[in-house]
Design a protein around this motif. Structure first.
Motif, short mmCIF file in Angstrom:
data_model
loop_
_atom_site.label_atom_id
_atom_site.label_comp_id
_atom_site.label_asym_id
_atom_site.label_seq_id
_atom_site.Cartn_x
_atom_site.Cartn_y
_atom_site.Cartn_z
N SER A 182 32.28 43.24 46.79
CA SER A 182 32.69 43.04 48.17
C SER A 182 34.28 42.86 48.08
O SER A 182 35.25 43.12 48.98
CB SER A 182 32.28 42.00 48.85
OG SER A 182 32.32 40.75 48.09
N THR A 183 34.87 42.45 46.68
CA THR A 183 36.29 42.23 46.64
C THR A 183 36.84 43.31 45.88
O THR A 183 38.03 43.39 45.62
CB THR A 183 36.27 41.16 45.54
OG1 THR A 183 35.99 41.33 44.53
CG2 THR A 183 35.73 39.73 46.27
N LYS A 184 36.24 44.54 45.63
CA LYS A 184 37.01 45.47 44.88
C LYS A 184 37.26 46.85 45.76
O LYS A 184 36.55 47.16 46.67
CB LYS A 184 35.79 45.98 43.82
CG LYS A 184 35.71 44.74 42.91
CD LYS A 184 36.99 44.49 42.11
CE LYS A 184 36.49 43.50 40.88
NZ LYS A 184 36.21 42.04 41.35
N THR A 185 38.22 47.39 45.36
CA THR A 185 38.36 48.87 46.03
C THR A 185 37.47 49.80 45.28
O THR A 185 37.23 49.95 44.20
CB THR A 185 39.87 49.21 45.58
OG1 THR A 185 40.64 48.42 46.33
CG2 THR A 185 40.14 50.61 45.81
N VAL A 186 37.03 50.80 46.28
CA VAL A 186 36.20 51.79 45.50
C VAL A 186 36.97 53.22 45.86
O VAL A 186 37.37 53.46 46.94
CB VAL A 186 34.76 51.85 46.35
CG1 VAL A 186 33.83 52.96 46.07
CG2 VAL A 186 34.04 50.52 46.45
N ALA A 187 37.12 53.78 44.96
CA ALA A 187 37.79 55.15 44.85
C ALA A 187 36.92 56.25 44.66
O ALA A 187 36.00 56.15 43.73
CB ALA A 187 38.99 54.80 43.64
N TRP A 188 36.85 57.36 45.24
CA TRP A 188 36.28 58.56 44.76
C TRP A 188 37.23 59.43 44.29
O TRP A 188 38.36 59.40 44.79
CB TRP A 188 35.71 59.26 46.37
CG TRP A 188 34.48 58.24 46.73
CD1 TRP A 188 34.68 57.37 47.64
CD2 TRP A 188 33.21 58.66 46.18
NE1 TRP A 188 33.24 56.90 47.78
CE2 TRP A 188 32.29 57.71 47.06
CE3 TRP A 188 32.53 59.62 45.27
CZ2 TRP A 188 30.81 57.71 47.01
CZ3 TRP A 188 31.27 59.56 45.24
CH2 TRP A 188 30.10 58.57 45.96
N HIS A 189 36.74 60.16 43.13
CA HIS A 189 37.57 61.17 42.51
C HIS A 189 36.64 62.42 42.43
O HIS A 189 35.51 62.47 42.46
CB HIS A 189 37.93 60.74 41.11
CG HIS A 189 38.82 59.32 41.00
ND1 HIS A 189 40.12 59.40 40.74
CD2 HIS A 189 38.91 58.09 41.37
CE1 HIS A 189 40.94 58.35 40.78
NE2 HIS A 189 39.73 57.53 41.22
N ARG A 190 37.31 63.55 42.00
CA ARG A 190 36.65 64.81 41.72
C ARG A 190 37.39 65.51 40.70
O ARG A 190 38.46 65.30 40.60
CB ARG A 190 36.56 65.51 42.95
CG ARG A 190 37.87 66.25 43.43
CD ARG A 190 37.47 67.04 44.81
NE ARG A 190 38.58 67.88 45.49
CZ ARG A 190 38.72 67.98 46.54
NH1 ARG A 190 37.75 68.09 47.53
NH2 ARG A 190 40.04 68.42 47.13
N GLN A 191 36.74 66.53 40.08
CA GLN A 191 37.04 67.10 39.22
C GLN A 191 36.53 68.54 39.22
O GLN A 191 35.44 68.89 39.14
CB GLN A 191 36.76 66.87 37.62
CG GLN A 191 37.37 67.43 36.42
CD GLN A 191 37.32 66.86 35.14
OE1 GLN A 191 36.66 65.95 34.92
NE2 GLN A 191 38.27 67.30 34.01
N ALA A 192 37.43 69.65 39.64
CA ALA A 192 36.99 71.01 39.87
C ALA A 192 37.06 71.74 38.54
O ALA A 192 37.66 70.98 37.55
CB ALA A 192 37.91 71.69 40.74
#
Length: 111
Positions: A30-40
């Motif tokens: 709950s205290t953390k940033t969640v980041a989405w990344h992608r690699q083509a």
């Protein structure tokens, strides 16, 4: 050991939708940033979207208005809702939380 796991990748036609999930364990989620990344294929990994602990969000220009990132702190889960998918959205999508990466989930958008 903290763990992050993505799921929900699939093959979809252009214009279609997918919902990716990110499950976290042994992390104070709950205290953390969640980041989405992608690699083509043949390209470097790039940041796509993130959601902070206060639920503020940010997106790269190419997905703004089409993708929505959300989180459910009670379930230690985050989501990436992807609409109006384009072939250039094809790649392996990764979730990153507190420096921990999942193994990724493959998204393929056919034209």
């Amino acid at each position: 050991q903290a763990q992050v796991m993505e799921s929900g990748g699939d093959v979809v036609q252009a214009g279609g939708s997918l919902r990716l999930s990110c499950a976290a364990s042994k992390i104070i989620f709950s205290t953390k940033t969640v980041a989405w990344h992608r690699q083509a294929p043949g390209k470097e990994r790039e940041w796509v979207a993130y959601i902070n602990s206060d639920r503020t969000t940010n997106y790269i220009d190419s997905v703004n208005g089409r993708f929505t990132v959300s989180r459910d702190n009670a379930k230690n889960m985050a989501y990436l809702e992807m609409n109006s998918l384009k072939p250039e959205d094809t790649g392996v999508y990764y979730c990153k939380i507190a420096g921990f990466w999942g193994r990724g989930t493959q998204v393929t958008v056919s034209s």
